[in-house]
Design a protein around this motif. Structure first.
Motif, PDB file in Angstrom:
ATOM      1  N   GLY A  71      33.670  10.718  45.567  1.00  0.00           N
ATOM      2  CA  GLY A  71      34.468  10.971  44.376  1.00  0.00           C
ATOM      3  C   GLY A  71      34.409  12.388  43.852  1.00  0.00           C
ATOM      4  O   GLY A  71      34.435  12.597  42.654  1.00  0.00           O
ATOM      5  N   SER A  72      34.359  13.363  44.758  1.00  0.00           N
ATOM      6  CA  SER A  72      34.304  14.752  44.314  1.00  0.00           C
ATOM      7  C   SER A  72      35.112  15.620  45.268  1.00  0.00           C
ATOM      8  O   SER A  72      35.074  15.427  46.477  1.00  0.00           O
ATOM      9  CB  SER A  72      32.849  15.219  44.290  1.00  0.00           C
ATOM     10  OG  SER A  72      32.761  16.530  43.815  1.00  0.00           O
ATOM     11  N   ILE A  73      35.835  16.583  44.701  1.00  0.00           N
ATOM     12  CA  ILE A  73      36.569  17.559  45.503  1.00  0.00           C
ATOM     13  C   ILE A  73      36.256  18.935  44.932  1.00  0.00           C
ATOM     14  O   ILE A  73      36.398  19.159  43.726  1.00  0.00           O
ATOM     15  CB  ILE A  73      38.086  17.297  45.457  1.00  0.00           C
ATOM     16  CG1 ILE A  73      38.396  15.947  46.087  1.00  0.00           C
ATOM     17  CG2 ILE A  73      38.846  18.410  46.153  1.00  0.00           C
ATOM     18  CD1 ILE A  73      39.847  15.533  46.002  1.00  0.00           C
ATOM     19  N   GLY A  74      35.785  19.854  45.779  1.00  0.00           N
ATOM     20  CA  GLY A  74      35.489  21.215  45.359  1.00  0.00           C
ATOM     21  C   GLY A  74      34.002  21.499  45.332  1.00  0.00           C
ATOM     22  O   GLY A  74      33.206  20.772  45.915  1.00  0.00           O
ATOM     23  N   ALA A  75      33.638  22.569  44.639  1.00  0.00           N
ATOM     24  CA  ALA A  75      32.235  22.971  44.536  1.00  0.00           C
ATOM     25  C   ALA A  75      31.978  23.510  43.138  1.00  0.00           C
ATOM     26  O   ALA A  75      32.851  24.121  42.530  1.00  0.00           O
ATOM     27  CB  ALA A  75      31.907  24.033  45.575  1.00  0.00           C
ATOM     28  N   SER A  76      30.767  23.266  42.639  1.00  0.00           N
ATOM     29  CA  SER A  76      30.424  23.778  41.318  1.00  0.00           C
ATOM     30  C   SER A  76      28.918  23.889  41.160  1.00  0.00           C
ATOM     31  O   SER A  76      28.151  23.278  41.900  1.00  0.00           O
ATOM     32  CB  SER A  76      30.977  22.872  40.209  1.00  0.00           C
ATOM     33  OG  SER A  76      30.302  21.634  40.178  1.00  0.00           O
ATOM     34  N   ARG A  77      28.552  24.699  40.188  1.00  0.00           N
ATOM     35  CA  ARG A  77      27.175  24.773  39.726  1.00  0.00           C
ATOM     36  C   ARG A  77      27.151  24.016  38.417  1.00  0.00           C
ATOM     37  O   ARG A  77      27.974  24.259  37.524  1.00  0.00           O
ATOM     38  CB  ARG A  77      26.750  26.218  39.509  1.00  0.00           C
ATOM     39  CG  ARG A  77      25.348  26.350  38.964  1.00  0.00           C
ATOM     40  CD  ARG A  77      24.997  27.831  38.721  1.00  0.00           C
ATOM     41  NE  ARG A  77      23.709  27.945  38.107  1.00  0.00           N
ATOM     42  CZ  ARG A  77      23.480  27.885  36.800  1.00  0.00           C
ATOM     43  NH1 ARG A  77      24.487  27.715  35.961  1.00  0.00           N
ATOM     44  NH2 ARG A  77      22.264  27.996  36.318  1.00  0.00           N
ATOM     45  N   THR A  78      26.223  23.087  38.281  1.00  0.00           N
ATOM     46  CA  THR A  78      26.165  22.230  37.108  1.00  0.00           C
ATOM     47  C   THR A  78      24.833  22.388  36.394  1.00  0.00           C
ATOM     48  O   THR A  78      23.784  22.396  37.039  1.00  0.00           O
ATOM     49  CB  THR A  78      26.355  20.752  37.499  1.00  0.00           C
ATOM     50  OG1 THR A  78      27.602  20.610  38.168  1.00  0.00           O
ATOM     51  CG2 THR A  78      26.321  19.840  36.297  1.00  0.00           C
ATOM     52  N   VAL A  79      24.893  22.511  35.092  1.00  0.00           N
ATOM     53  CA  VAL A  79      23.708  22.450  34.242  1.00  0.00           C
ATOM     54  C   VAL A  79      23.920  21.256  33.328  1.00  0.00           C
ATOM     55  O   VAL A  79      24.897  21.208  32.566  1.00  0.00           O
ATOM     56  CB  VAL A  79      23.519  23.736  33.413  1.00  0.00           C
ATOM     57  CG1 VAL A  79      22.327  23.593  32.482  1.00  0.00           C
ATOM     58  CG2 VAL A  79      23.358  24.941  34.314  1.00  0.00           C
ATOM     59  N   ALA A  80      23.045  20.260  33.444  1.00  0.00           N
ATOM     60  CA  ALA A  80      23.178  19.039  32.658  1.00  0.00           C
ATOM     61  C   ALA A  80      21.901  18.808  31.866  1.00  0.00           C
ATOM     62  O   ALA A  80      20.802  19.034  32.368  1.00  0.00           O
ATOM     63  CB  ALA A  80      23.449  17.850  33.581  1.00  0.00           C
ATOM     64  N   SER A  81      22.062  18.364  30.641  1.00  0.00           N
ATOM     65  CA  SER A  81      20.893  18.053  29.830  1.00  0.00           C
ATOM     66  C   SER A  81      21.204  16.865  28.940  1.00  0.00           C
ATOM     67  O   SER A  81      22.359  16.603  28.619  1.00  0.00           O
ATOM     68  CB  SER A  81      20.474  19.265  28.987  1.00  0.00           C
ATOM     69  OG  SER A  81      21.521  19.663  28.145  1.00  0.00           O
ATOM     70  N   GLY A  82      20.146  16.149  28.586  1.00  0.00           N
ATOM     71  CA  GLY A  82      20.342  14.994  27.733  1.00  0.00           C
ATOM     72  C   GLY A  82      19.085  14.184  27.570  1.00  0.00           C
ATOM     73  O   GLY A  82      17.972  14.680  27.762  1.00  0.00           O
ATOM     74  N   SER A  83      19.274  12.932  27.235  1.00  0.00           N
ATOM     75  CA  SER A  83      18.182  12.047  26.861  1.00  0.00           C
ATOM     76  C   SER A  83      17.778  11.105  27.984  1.00  0.00           C
ATOM     77  O   SER A  83      18.585  10.736  28.823  1.00  0.00           O
ATOM     78  CB  SER A  83      18.581  11.217  25.641  1.00  0.00           C
ATOM     79  OG  SER A  83      18.824  12.067  24.546  1.00  0.00           O
ATOM     80  N   VAL A  84      16.515  10.726  27.934  1.00  0.00           N
ATOM     81  CA  VAL A  84      15.932   9.736  28.843  1.00  0.00           C
ATOM     82  C   VAL A  84      15.626   8.501  27.999  1.00  0.00           C
ATOM     83  O   VAL A  84      15.093   8.607  26.896  1.00  0.00           O
ATOM     84  CB  VAL A  84      14.634  10.272  29.480  1.00  0.00           C
ATOM     85  CG1 VAL A  84      14.009   9.228  30.392  1.00  0.00           C
ATOM     86  CG2 VAL A  84      14.892  11.571  30.224  1.00  0.00           C
ATOM     87  N   TYR A  85      15.958   7.331  28.527  1.00  0.00           N
ATOM     88  CA  TYR A  85      15.703   6.068  27.838  1.00  0.00           C
ATOM     89  C   TYR A  85      14.900   5.148  28.743  1.00  0.00           C
ATOM     90  O   TYR A  85      15.078   5.138  29.957  1.00  0.00           O
ATOM     91  CB  TYR A  85      17.021   5.378  27.472  1.00  0.00           C
ATOM     92  CG  TYR A  85      17.902   6.206  26.573  1.00  0.00           C
ATOM     93  CD1 TYR A  85      17.776   6.142  25.195  1.00  0.00           C
ATOM     94  CD2 TYR A  85      18.850   7.069  27.116  1.00  0.00           C
ATOM     95  CE1 TYR A  85      18.581   6.913  24.364  1.00  0.00           C
ATOM     96  CE2 TYR A  85      19.655   7.844  26.295  1.00  0.00           C
ATOM     97  CZ  TYR A  85      19.517   7.761  24.934  1.00  0.00           C
ATOM     98  OH  TYR A  85      20.311   8.527  24.126  1.00  0.00           O
ATOM     99  N   GLY A  86      14.031   4.357  28.153  1.00  0.00           N
ATOM    100  CA  GLY A  86      13.293   3.338  28.897  1.00  0.00           C
ATOM    101  C   GLY A  86      12.132   3.852  29.723  1.00  0.00           C
ATOM    102  O   GLY A  86      11.574   3.106  30.518  1.00  0.00           O
TER     103      GLY A  86
END
Length: 148
Positions: A71-86
């Motif tokens: 489910g992906s087309i192309g290329a990117s650099r990703t920076v993701a941040s968020g919460s952890v649960y459980g």
């Protein structure tokens, strides 16, 4: 045939993503935070590799991230941040996750959301910033480990 498989894959992801987004409200309090930086590339099938940091009980732990999916087309650099649960024990964080993702990138602009869950009940809900040229709507298998 290819078009039909793509439509079926997108429909399956949408059916999975809606409950994941709704479920984030019922996950309880955050038990930690995570920041991930990775490079993704794909043409229908996709791959990603990177690392980041888990913050849990006042300590920081360096992590590695890698995965394969659809489910992906192309290329990117990703920076993701968020919460952890459980997350009850640090050791429950490492392992295999199912990842649902949606997002886009065109040049220096881009964004999206990422939801990950492992078999120990640990859930990550991340907001992503992307750079590159990519469209993502799919599911991946992701392995997260601790750097030695």
């Amino acid at each position: 045939m290819f078009f039909r498989q793509t439509v079926v894959s997108v429909a399956a992801v949408l059916m999975l993503a809606a409950p994941a987004a709704a479920q984030s409200r019922s996950l309880g309090p955050s038990t930690g935070t995570v920041r991930i930086e990775q490079v993704q590339a794909g043409f229908i099938a996709s791959g990603e590799v990177g690392g980041g940091t888990l913050r849990f009980r006042g300590k920081s732990y360096p992590i590695t991230v890698g995965g394969l999916g659809i489910g992906s087309i192309g290329a990117s650099r990703t920076v993701a941040s968020g919460s952890v649960y459980g997350l009850k024990n640090r050791s429950d964080f490492a392992g295999a996750y199912v990842q649902l993702k949606e997002g886009w990138a065109v040049g220096g602009q881009g964004g999206g959301n990422i939801w990950l869950r492992n078999d120990k009940g640990v859930t990550l809900r991340l907001a992503a910033r992307r750079q590159g040229l990519q469209l993502s709507l799919g599911a991946d298998g992701v392995v997260i480990g601790f750097k030695q």
